[in-house]
Write a protein that holds these residues in place. Structure first.
Motif, PDB file in Angstrom:
ATOM      1  N   ALA A 225     -30.670  78.378  65.535  1.00 11.41           N
ATOM      2  CA  ALA A 225     -31.492  78.336  66.233  1.00 11.41           C
ATOM      3  C   ALA A 225     -31.397  78.817  67.636  1.00 11.41           C
ATOM      4  O   ALA A 225     -30.346  78.576  68.361  1.00 11.41           O
ATOM      5  CB  ALA A 225     -32.471  77.012  66.193  1.00 11.41           C
ATOM      6  N   ALA A 226     -32.621  79.571  68.237  1.00 12.79           N
ATOM      7  CA  ALA A 226     -32.418  80.025  69.728  1.00 12.79           C
ATOM      8  C   ALA A 226     -32.332  78.773  70.531  1.00 12.79           C
ATOM      9  O   ALA A 226     -33.169  78.120  70.778  1.00 12.79           O
ATOM     10  CB  ALA A 226     -33.372  81.019  69.834  1.00 12.79           C
ATOM     11  N   LYS A 227     -31.309  78.857  71.461  1.00 14.82           N
ATOM     12  CA  LYS A 227     -31.167  77.898  72.271  1.00 14.82           C
ATOM     13  C   LYS A 227     -30.774  78.384  73.880  1.00 14.82           C
ATOM     14  O   LYS A 227     -30.699  77.813  74.785  1.00 14.82           O
ATOM     15  CB  LYS A 227     -29.977  77.059  72.096  1.00 14.82           C
ATOM     16  N   LYS A 228     -30.686  79.644  74.134  1.00 19.87           N
ATOM     17  CA  LYS A 228     -30.167  80.390  75.400  1.00 19.87           C
ATOM     18  C   LYS A 228     -31.447  81.048  76.046  1.00 19.87           C
ATOM     19  O   LYS A 228     -30.995  81.824  76.709  1.00 19.87           O
ATOM     20  CB  LYS A 228     -28.861  80.939  75.063  1.00 19.87           C
ATOM     21  N   GLY A 229     -32.506  81.061  75.487  1.00 15.61           N
ATOM     22  CA  GLY A 229     -33.453  81.844  76.042  1.00 15.61           C
ATOM     23  C   GLY A 229     -33.591  83.132  75.420  1.00 15.61           C
ATOM     24  O   GLY A 229     -33.051  83.196  74.303  1.00 15.61           O
ATOM     25  N   GLU A 230     -34.353  84.238  76.030  1.00 17.27           N
ATOM     26  CA  GLU A 230     -34.287  85.579  75.292  1.00 17.27           C
ATOM     27  C   GLU A 230     -34.624  86.681  76.392  1.00 17.27           C
ATOM     28  O   GLU A 230     -35.201  86.390  77.510  1.00 17.27           O
ATOM     29  CB  GLU A 230     -35.620  85.519  74.205  1.00 17.27           C
TER      30      GLU A 230
ATOM     31  N   GLY B 195     -39.298  90.442  71.759  1.00 21.52           N
ATOM     32  CA  GLY B 195     -38.407  89.161  72.394  1.00 21.52           C
ATOM     33  C   GLY B 195     -36.995  89.326  71.512  1.00 21.52           C
ATOM     34  O   GLY B 195     -37.262  89.282  70.288  1.00 21.52           O
ATOM     35  N   VAL B 196     -35.968  89.270  72.265  1.00 23.10           N
ATOM     36  CA  VAL B 196     -34.585  89.329  71.514  1.00 23.10           C
ATOM     37  C   VAL B 196     -33.968  87.892  71.918  1.00 23.10           C
ATOM     38  O   VAL B 196     -33.552  87.964  73.032  1.00 23.10           O
ATOM     39  CB  VAL B 196     -33.842  90.627  72.095  1.00 23.10           C
ATOM     40  N   PRO B 197     -34.025  87.074  71.006  1.00 19.01           N
ATOM     41  CA  PRO B 197     -33.423  85.733  71.280  1.00 19.01           C
ATOM     42  C   PRO B 197     -31.996  85.868  71.321  1.00 19.01           C
ATOM     43  O   PRO B 197     -30.987  86.628  71.001  1.00 19.01           O
ATOM     44  CB  PRO B 197     -33.639  84.889  70.061  1.00 19.01           C
ATOM     45  N   LEU B 198     -31.526  85.060  72.499  1.00 20.67           N
ATOM     46  CA  LEU B 198     -29.946  84.981  72.826  1.00 20.67           C
ATOM     47  C   LEU B 198     -29.106  84.022  72.073  1.00 20.67           C
ATOM     48  O   LEU B 198     -29.884  83.220  71.850  1.00 20.67           O
ATOM     49  CB  LEU B 198     -29.694  84.716  74.474  1.00 20.67           C
TER      50      LEU B 198
ATOM     51  N   LEU C 144     -23.929  90.737  75.362  1.00 20.47           N
ATOM     52  CA  LEU C 144     -24.916  91.146  74.368  1.00 20.47           C
ATOM     53  C   LEU C 144     -24.101  92.357  73.661  1.00 20.47           C
ATOM     54  O   LEU C 144     -23.844  93.596  74.567  1.00 20.47           O
ATOM     55  CB  LEU C 144     -26.149  91.889  75.047  1.00 20.47           C
ATOM     56  N   TYR C 145     -23.872  92.467  72.560  1.00 27.29           N
ATOM     57  CA  TYR C 145     -23.529  93.571  71.769  1.00 27.29           C
ATOM     58  C   TYR C 145     -24.504  94.398  70.873  1.00 27.29           C
ATOM     59  O   TYR C 145     -25.290  93.678  70.299  1.00 27.29           O
ATOM     60  CB  TYR C 145     -22.095  92.920  70.712  1.00 27.29           C
ATOM     61  N   ILE C 146     -24.575  95.618  71.165  1.00 27.01           N
ATOM     62  CA  ILE C 146     -25.349  96.404  70.399  1.00 27.01           C
ATOM     63  C   ILE C 146     -24.719  97.329  69.598  1.00 27.01           C
ATOM     64  O   ILE C 146     -23.814  98.115  70.143  1.00 27.01           O
ATOM     65  CB  ILE C 146     -26.289  97.227  71.556  1.00 27.01           C
ATOM     66  N   LEU C 147     -25.299  97.442  68.378  1.00 25.05           N
ATOM     67  CA  LEU C 147     -24.447  98.339  67.107  1.00 25.05           C
ATOM     68  C   LEU C 147     -25.559  99.031  66.440  1.00 25.05           C
ATOM     69  O   LEU C 147     -26.348  98.404  65.970  1.00 25.05           O
ATOM     70  CB  LEU C 147     -23.519  97.492  66.095  1.00 25.05           C
ATOM     71  N   ASP C 148     -25.172 100.190  66.377  1.00 27.96           N
ATOM     72  CA  ASP C 148     -26.530 101.253  65.702  1.00 27.96           C
ATOM     73  C   ASP C 148     -25.895 101.525  64.283  1.00 27.96           C
ATOM     74  O   ASP C 148     -25.041 102.361  64.327  1.00 27.96           O
ATOM     75  CB  ASP C 148     -26.568 102.551  66.325  1.00 27.96           C
ATOM     76  N   GLU C 149     -26.254 100.766  63.201  1.00 31.76           N
ATOM     77  CA  GLU C 149     -25.979 101.225  61.846  1.00 31.76           C
ATOM     78  C   GLU C 149     -24.499 101.063  61.639  1.00 31.76           C
ATOM     79  O   GLU C 149     -23.769 101.953  61.191  1.00 31.76           O
ATOM     80  CB  GLU C 149     -26.354 102.490  61.132  1.00 31.76           C
ATOM     81  N   PRO C 150     -23.838  99.740  61.934  1.00 30.58           N
ATOM     82  CA  PRO C 150     -22.623  99.723  61.809  1.00 30.58           C
ATOM     83  C   PRO C 150     -21.863  99.693  60.387  1.00 30.58           C
ATOM     84  O   PRO C 150     -20.588  99.896  60.267  1.00 30.58           O
ATOM     85  CB  PRO C 150     -22.257  98.201  62.501  1.00 30.58           C
ATOM     86  N   THR C 151     -22.639  99.616  59.297  1.00 30.80           N
ATOM     87  CA  THR C 151     -22.289  99.637  57.878  1.00 30.80           C
ATOM     88  C   THR C 151     -22.050 101.092  57.341  1.00 30.80           C
ATOM     89  O   THR C 151     -21.678 101.260  56.132  1.00 30.80           O
ATOM     90  CB  THR C 151     -23.322  98.976  56.828  1.00 30.80           C
ATOM     91  N   THR C 152     -22.427 102.071  58.249  1.00 28.93           N
ATOM     92  CA  THR C 152     -22.129 103.380  57.846  1.00 28.93           C
ATOM     93  C   THR C 152     -20.734 103.692  57.249  1.00 28.93           C
ATOM     94  O   THR C 152     -19.906 103.615  58.138  1.00 28.93           O
ATOM     95  CB  THR C 152     -22.525 104.348  59.131  1.00 28.93           C
ATOM     96  N   GLY C 153     -20.597 104.137  56.340  1.00 27.46           N
ATOM     97  CA  GLY C 153     -19.186 104.659  55.672  1.00 27.46           C
ATOM     98  C   GLY C 153     -18.455 103.265  55.166  1.00 27.46           C
ATOM     99  O   GLY C 153     -17.125 103.403  54.931  1.00 27.46           O
ATOM    100  N   LEU C 154     -19.222 102.221  55.061  1.00 27.57           N
ATOM    101  CA  LEU C 154     -18.584 101.072  54.629  1.00 27.57           C
ATOM    102  C   LEU C 154     -18.756 100.546  53.286  1.00 27.57           C
ATOM    103  O   LEU C 154     -19.986 100.509  52.864  1.00 27.57           O
ATOM    104  CB  LEU C 154     -18.873  99.816  55.637  1.00 27.57           C
ATOM    105  N   HIS C 155     -17.868 100.201  52.537  1.00 31.85           N
ATOM    106  CA  HIS C 155     -17.798  99.649  51.288  1.00 31.85           C
ATOM    107  C   HIS C 155     -18.454  98.186  51.424  1.00 31.85           C
ATOM    108  O   HIS C 155     -18.383  97.594  52.297  1.00 31.85           O
ATOM    109  CB  HIS C 155     -16.438  99.434  50.371  1.00 31.85           C
TER     110      HIS C 155
END
Length: 721
Positions: free
Chosen positions: A387-392, A409-412, A632-643
Motif C-alpha cells: 500500500a502507498a505510504k510515501k505520497g505520490e 499519479g505515481v505512488p512512491l 525512483l527507478y525507471i525501466l522501459d520493457e526490461p523483459t526484452t530478450g528474457l526467458h
C-alpha cells in the motif's frame, strides 16, 4: 505558341479576349509551376525538397527556452545561462552597462521584464519585436572602432552573439554552445519537407504532407473511403490498390498507430523489424526462409495476435519461418520448437528438445521452457500488494504527442507498471515527461521534457535513474567489469600481490587503457582494426598478445594461478568462488548473478551485449550502490530478450529495490510483470490518436475488471484463482 513563348490570346465570338499559357503559368500574377512529375513529391529529390532545409524538415538553431531555462531568475541571478559561467565581475559590469544603455531592470525576474526588453536582450536592438526563433534576423557585427560598445549601442543580442560565436568558433567552442541549440521545424516548409508548389497540390482536399501525417490505421480508412470520379479511375485505380495493400500489411503486423511520416530513427527495433516484415508480405514470395529475432518486442498481446496471424500467412504461402522468441504465446503457436539450454553461457549450447509445443510441455526435467508451458513452474501472483505510504508524484496536464491533457499519479514506494497497447503514450508519459522533468530539476539536465503543466511531489525523491537498453559502451574497451567498477578493485588486488610489490607495479599496470602493462601493438584492445575503403572496418586478433591485451611481464603476475587476462575471461559465476573473500568485489559479482548474468564473462565487449543484457548490467551497477530509499527507478520493457526464468529473477531484484523503500516504474507488456505489480497505470484505449487517455489506475485486479482495457482482458485469466 512557339513564336509567342507558349502564350496564346483566344477570342470567342461575341466574348472578350482571354490570355492562356501552356507552361503551367498564371498570366495574371506571373507565377510559374514546374511540371508535376513524381520526383516533385519526393523530399529526397532536389526537385521536390524544400530549398531551405533540403527536405529534412527541421533546422538546428539556438533555443530561447534553453538559453533562459528559468524565467523566475533575474539577470543578476543568472537568468541568461550562457552568461552564468563566465567571469562574474566582468558579467556584472557588462550587465550594468546594458541596464544604463537600455533602462533594463537587473533585479526583477526575467519573466517580469517587458516584451521589448526581453526581445532586446535576446535578439538585440535590430531584432527586438520581430518574434522568437528566426534565424534570418540581422546580426550586428563587431567593428574595429575604439569606441565599440558591445553592451551599449552596439549590443548584438544573446542569440545573434551565440550564432556568430558558433559559426566562427573552434570545434571545442561549438561543443560548449551545443547545449543551447535544439531542432525545430523548418520555417519555410513548417516541417513538411517539400517545396511550396508540391505542398499546394491536393487530392480530395488533402496535400501529400497531410496524408503522410495520418496514422496508418486512419490512413487506411481514409483511402478505403476515397471516391474516384469516372475520369480519375483509369489514372488512380491501380495506384490506390497498391497503397491499400501496403497499408493493410502495416496494420496487420501491429504498427497501425505509427504515422506514415514517422522518422526511421525514432522507431524501436521491434517496430523496424515489423515494417520490414510488412514489406516482405507485400512481395508475395514463396520458397523463402524468413528468420525473425524476437518480433514481439514492444508489442501488446492484442497486437501480438495480429503478428502471429501474419507469420502463419507467410508460412501458408509456402515459406519457412524461423522465430527466435521467448514469448509463450508465440511458442505455443509454432509448428515445431527447438529448445536450447539447459542453462546460459557455458551451461548452455545443447539441444534440450525438438518437437511440437505440446510435446515440449511434457518433456520432463530437461527443459525449463517446458516446465513453464506445463505450469509446473510459474511466476506467482503476490499474496498481498503493498500500500502507498510515501505520497505520490502527480503529473498534471500531460499533453505531449498523443496524450490527451491527462493527470496521472505515481505512488512512491511501490512497484508500478505502465501498460497499454503499442502507441498508447506510455513512453511519452514516463520517459519524455516524467524522467526528463525530474532529471531537469534534480540534475539540471538539458533535455526538454514533453508538454505538461506541472509535477507535484518531486521533493519526495532525491534521485531518478533511467535504466534503458542503450549500450554500456561503444568500443571493445568497455565491458561489464569496467562498467560496474569491479575491475578497479581487481586491479588493486593484483597490485597488492607480493610479486607486484616487489616489481613496483601499481594498479595502473593492470589497466589496458594506459601505457605500462598493456600490449602496445594493439594498445590494449586485443584486436587491430583494418580500415576498408567503402566498407566497415575489419578486426583481427593482435598477433603480439594473441588477444590478451597485456604484455608478457604483466601476465606473469597471477592470483591463485589466474592472470589479469584470465580474470577477464572468467564468467561471473566462475569468478564468485575465486573472489568471494573480497567483499567489495563479491557483492558486485553476486548482483550480476542475481539479475541473471552469471554466464557473461567479465571482459565481454560491450558491443557484443544485447539490449536486455546491457540493461541488466546497468541494473546490477545501481543495485551495488548504497540505497537511500528515496530513489525512483525507471525501466522501459526490461523483459526484452528474457526467458520466463530470467523474468522471474528480474522481478525478485526489482521487488528487492521496492522493499528497500524505493520506487520502481516499468513500461511493460509482459503479463507476468503486470500481475506482480502493486499499481498499474493503463493507457489507451488504442494507439496513436486513439490512445493517450488513462483508462484505469489501480491494482492489477482493478485493471482486469475494466471492460474497455485491452490489457485487462488478457490479464483477467491470470488473476483468476
Amino acid at each position: 505558341l512557339s513564336l509567342a513563348k507558349d502564350v496564346v490570346l483566344i477570342n470567342t465570338h461575341g466574348g472578350s479576349d482571354r490570355l492562356f499559357s501552356s507552361r503551367l503559368a498564371c498570366v495574371t500574377c506571373g507565377v510559374n509551376v514546374p511540371e508535376m512529375t513524381p520526383r516533385m513529391f519526393s523530399f529526397n529529390s532536389p526537385h521536390g525538397a524544400c530549398r531551405q532545409c533540403q527536405g529534412i524538415g527541421v533546422s538546428e538553431d539556438f533555443d530561447v527556452t534553453r538559453i533562459v531555462a528559468d524565467e523566475n531568475l533575474s539577470l543578476l541571478a543568472g537568468a541568461i545561462r550562457p552568461w552564468a559561467t563566465g567571469d562574474q565581475k566582468l558579467i556584472h559590469r557588462a550587465l550594468s552597462t546594458l541596464s544604463k544603455s537600455f533602462g533594463i531592470n537587473l533585479d526583477i525576474p526575467f519573466r517580469k521584464l517587458s516584451k521589448r526588453h526581453r526581445d532586446l536582450l535576446l535578439f538585440g536592438p535590430d531584432g527586438a519585436g520581430q518574434g522568437r526563433g528566426s534565424s534570418s534576423r540581422p546580426q550586428r557585427r563587431r567593428n574595429n572602432s575604439k569606441k565599440f560598445a558591445p553592451f551599449g549601442r552596439d549590443f548584438e543580442g544573446v542569440v545573434p552573439n551565440l550564432r556568430r560565436r558558433y559559426e566562427e568558433g573552434t570545434w571545442s567552442e561549438k561543443e560548449v554552445l551545443e547545449v543551447f541549440r535544439s531542432l525545430r521545424p523548418c520555417e519555410r516548409c513548417k516541417g513538411e519537407r517539400l517545396r511550396p508548389e508540391s505542398r499546394s497540390v491536393r487530392v480530395h482536399g488533402r496535400t501529400l504532407p497531410e496524408y503522410v501525417e495520418l496514422p496508418i490505421g486512419i490512413a487506411l480508412a481514409t483511402f478505403e473511403t476515397l471516391k474516384l470520379t469516372e475520369r480519375e479511375v483509369p489514372v488512380a485505380e491501380r495506384v490506390l490498390r497498391e497503397i491499400l495493400d501496403r497499408l493493410r500489411f502495416l496494420r496487420d503486423v501491429g504498427v497501425g498507430y505509427l504515422t506514415l511520416a514517422r522518422s526511421a530513427t525514432t522507431l524501436s527495433g521491434g517496430e523496424a523489424q515489423r515494417i520490414r516484415l510488412a514489406t516482405q508480405i507485400g512481395a508475395n514470395l514463396t520458397g523463402v526462409l524468413y528468420v525473425l529475432d524476437e518480433p514481439s518486442i514492444g508489442l501488446h498481446h492484442r497486437d501480438n495476435q495480429l503478428l502471429l496471424s501474419t507469420l502463419v500467412r507467410l508460412r501458408d504461402l509456402g515459406n519457412t519461418v524461423i522465430v527466435v522468441e521467448h514469448d509463450e504465446e508465440t511458442i505455443r503457436s509454432a509448428d515445431y520448437v527447438v529448445d536450447l539450454g539447459p542453462g546460459a553461457g557455458e551451461h548452455g549450447g545443447h539441444v534440450v528438445f525438438q518437437g511440437s509445443p505440446d510435446e515440449l510441455s511434457v518433456s520432463g526435467d530437461a527443459s525449463i521452457t517446458g516446465k513453464y508451458l506445463s505450469g509446473e513452474r510459474v511466476i506467482p501472483v503476490p499474496k498481498r500488494r503493498r500500500a502507498a505510504k510515501k505520497g505520490e508524484l502527480i503529473i498534471y496536464g500531460a499533453c505531449a504527442n498523443n496524450l490527451k491533457d491527462i493527470d496521472v499519479g505515481v505512488p512512491l514506494g511501490l512497484f508500478t507498471a505502465v501498460t497499454g497497447v503499442s502507441g498508447s503514450g506510455k513512453s511519452t508519459l514516463v520517459n519524455d515527461i516524467l524522467y526528463r522533468s525530474l532529471a531537469r530539476v534534480l540534475y539540471r539536465a538539458n533535455d526538454d521534457p514533453g508538454a505538461h503543466r506541472s509535477i507535484d511531489g518531486i521533493d519526495l525523491i532525491d534521485k531518478v535513474i533511467q535504466i534503458d537498453q542503450s549500450p554500456i559502451g561503444r568500443t571493445p574497451r568497455s565491458n561489464p567489469a569496467t562498467y560496474t567498477g569491479i575491475f578497479t578493485f581487481v586491479r588493486e588486488l593484483f597490485s597488492m600481490l607480493t610479486e607486484s610489490r616487489a616489481r613496483g607495479y601499481k594498479p595502473g599496470r593492470f589497466s589496458f587503457n594506459v601505457k605500462g602493462g598493456r600490449c602496445e601493438v594493439c594498445h590494449g584492445d586485443g584486436v587491430i582494426a583494418i580500415e576498408m575503403h567503402f566498407l566497415p572496418d575489419v578486426y583481427i586478433t593482435c598477433e603480439q598478445c594473441k588477444g590478451r591485451r597485456y604484455n608478457s611481464e604483466t601476465l606473469e603476475i597471477k592470483y591463485r594461478g589466474v592472470s589479469i587476462a584470465d580474470m577477464l575471461e572468467l564468467t561471473v559465476d566462475q569468478a564468485i568462488p575465486l573472489l568471494e573473500n573480497f567483499r567489495s568485489i563479491a557483492n558486485r559479482l553476486r548482483t550480476l548473478h542475481d539479475v541473471g548474468l552469471g554466464y557473461v564473462t567479465l571482459g565481454q565487449s560491450a558491443t557484443t551485449l544485447s539490449g536486455g543484457e546491457a540493461q541488466r548490467v546497468k541494473l546490477a551497477k545501481e543495485l551495488s550502490k548504497r540505497s537511500t530509499g528515496r530513489t525512483l527507478y525507471i525501466l522501459d520493457e526490461p523483459t526484452t530478450g528474457l526467458h520466463l526464468e530470467d523474468t522471474r529473477r528480474l522481478l525478485d531484484v526489482l521487488n528487492l529495490l521496492v522493499d528497500q523503500g524505493n520506487t520502481v516504474v516499468v513500461i511493460e507488456h509482459h503479463l507476468d510483470v503486470i500481475k506482480v505489480a502493486d499499481h498499474v497505470i493503463d493507457l489507451g484505449p488504442g494507439g496513436g490518436e486513439a490512445g493517450g487517455e488513462v483508462l484505469v489506475q489501480g491494482t492489477p485486479e482493478a485493471v482486469a475488471k475494466h471492460g474497455a482495457s485491452h490489457t485487462g482482458a488478457f490479464l483477467r485469466p491470470l488473476l483468476v484463482s
